[in-house]
Design a protein around this motif. Structure first.
Motif, short mmCIF file in Angstrom:
data_model
loop_
_atom_site.label_atom_id
_atom_site.label_comp_id
_atom_site.label_asym_id
_atom_site.label_seq_id
_atom_site.Cartn_x
_atom_site.Cartn_y
_atom_site.Cartn_z
N PHE A 227 0.80 -1.22 0.00
CA PHE A 227 0.00 0.00 0.00
C PHE A 227 0.84 1.27 0.00
CE2 PHE A 227 -3.07 -3.08 1.87
CZ PHE A 227 -3.97 -3.04 0.83
N SER A 228 2.10 1.17 0.35
CA SER A 228 2.96 2.35 0.30
C SER A 228 3.69 2.46 -1.04
CB SER A 228 3.99 2.29 1.43
OG SER A 228 4.83 1.16 1.28
N SER A 229 3.34 1.59 -1.97
CA SER A 229 4.07 1.52 -3.24
C SER A 229 3.54 2.49 -4.27
CB SER A 229 3.99 0.09 -3.80
OG SER A 229 4.59 0.03 -5.07
N GLY A 230 4.46 3.11 -5.00
CA GLY A 230 4.05 3.90 -6.16
C GLY A 230 3.90 3.03 -7.39
N LEU A 231 4.37 1.79 -7.28
CA LEU A 231 4.17 0.82 -8.37
C LEU A 231 2.84 0.12 -8.11
CD1 LEU A 231 7.81 -0.52 -8.64
CD2 LEU A 231 6.55 0.60 -10.47
N PHE A 232 2.81 -1.18 -8.17
CA PHE A 232 1.58 -1.91 -7.92
C PHE A 232 1.33 -2.05 -6.42
CE2 PHE A 232 2.92 -4.16 -12.02
CZ PHE A 232 2.27 -3.22 -12.80
N ILE A 233 0.09 -1.89 -6.02
CA ILE A 233 -0.26 -2.12 -4.62
C ILE A 233 -0.90 -3.49 -4.43
CG2 ILE A 233 -0.48 0.34 -4.12
CD1 ILE A 233 -3.52 -0.02 -4.22
N GLY A 234 -0.94 -4.25 -5.50
CA GLY A 234 -1.48 -5.60 -5.46
C GLY A 234 -0.97 -6.37 -6.67
N VAL A 235 -1.67 -7.44 -6.99
CA VAL A 235 -1.32 -8.27 -8.14
C VAL A 235 -2.14 -7.80 -9.34
CG1 VAL A 235 -1.38 -10.60 -9.10
CG2 VAL A 235 -0.79 -10.26 -6.69
N PRO A 236 -1.50 -7.35 -10.43
CA PRO A 236 -2.25 -6.96 -11.62
C PRO A 236 -3.06 -8.14 -12.16
CG PRO A 236 0.02 -6.19 -11.76
CD PRO A 236 -0.05 -7.13 -10.59
N THR A 237 -4.31 -7.87 -12.52
CA THR A 237 -5.18 -8.94 -12.98
C THR A 237 -6.15 -8.39 -14.01
OG1 THR A 237 -6.70 -10.67 -12.22
CG2 THR A 237 -6.85 -8.54 -11.13
N GLU A 238 -6.95 -9.28 -14.60
CA GLU A 238 -7.84 -8.87 -15.69
C GLU A 238 -9.13 -8.24 -15.19
OE1 GLU A 238 -8.47 -12.29 -18.07
OE2 GLU A 238 -6.41 -12.35 -18.84
#
Length: 265
Positions: free
Chosen positions: A85-96
């Protein structure tokens, strides 16, 4: 290995320019498998896993995740998060989609705990007047200083949000002089849609419960976006939201779904 080019190959829907990618990766530690893939970790978060299509289904991704788990566990953590949650990238797993299964992560023992959408809106053609959003008589919208009144309004919506408002610029809707809605305004963001042009954002958007269902929050966001456009922003980023149908009323679109997953170590 050129991690940026590998990232672009794996996630073509993310319009990050190289400078923004490098900035968002700041502070992360890389785990590499030659030129076949890499992972980024920070504290107990697995921020990113990239394996190009021609190297998938060969155990490379699994190996990167296992190595990340071993490193994180060796540093005393008893839990790992996919994203963060502190990430500027993904805060979870990218999905469809928000309901899509994540078989790769499930096989590795990760448990789904929620999900969200990441959204964007081009501002080049945006005009708040194009959206007929009726609001009660007496509503006004303007920049609001961070003050006890604002913090009380934020607390009424989500007490965990209060920490994010210090030092921020806040745009508010007022009804008869009382704060009815609010959002944090960012007019020069480095985020997932930073493509080299000036990018804005609206975040922690909330309406005090007694003022809801009157159009005040939606009108506020429309005017906030127009303010960002007037400041030279060419796009607006909506981060970590479940209200994708609500934002869609202003022409915002989902460009990424993410599933929150974690695993005990």
């Amino acid at each position: 290995m050129d991690r940026y080019l590998l990232f672009k190959e794996c996630f073509p829907q993310i319009p990050l320019c190289r400078d923004a990618f490098e900035k968002l990766c700041g502070g992360c530690e890389a785990i590499e498998d030659g030129d076949r893939g890499f992972a980024l970790i920070k504290e107990n978060e697995l921020r990113l896993v990239c394996v190009p299509e021609n190297f998938r289904r060969q155990g490379i991704g699994t190996g990167l995740v296992r190595r990340a788990e071993e490193i994180i566990q060796s540093r005393g953590y008893d839990r790992i998060f996919a994203g963060g949650f502190s990430s500027g990238l993904f805060i979870g797993v990218p999905t469809e989609s928000i309901d899509a299964p994540c078989p790769f992560w499930e096989r590795l023992g990760y448990l789904k705990t929620g999900g969200c959408a990441e959204m964007k809106r081009s501002l080049s053609d945006f005009c708040s007047a194009d959206y007929d959003i009726p609001v009660p008589e007496g509503v006004e919208f303007r920049i609001c200083p961070v003050c006890p009144e604002l913090k009380a309004a934020v607390t009424a919506v989500d007490v965990d949000w209060v920490q994010y408002f210090d030092g921020c610029e806040v745009f508010c809707g007022y009804l008869n002089g009382e704060i009815a809605s609010f959002c944090i305004l960012g007019d020069d963001e480095t985020c997932l849609i930073s493509d080299g042009r000036r990018t804005g954002s609206v975040g922690c958007v909330g309406t005090v419960p007694k003022f809801r269902k009157q159009g005040i929050g939606l009108k506020m966001v429309a005017l906030a976006m127009e303010e960002l456009k007037n400041r030279g922003c060419e796009g607006c980023f909506i981060h970590y939201t479940h209200l994708y149908n609500w934002y869609a009323k202003l022409g915002c679109e989902v460009f990424l779904w993410e599933i929150f997953s974690e695993k005990p170590l």
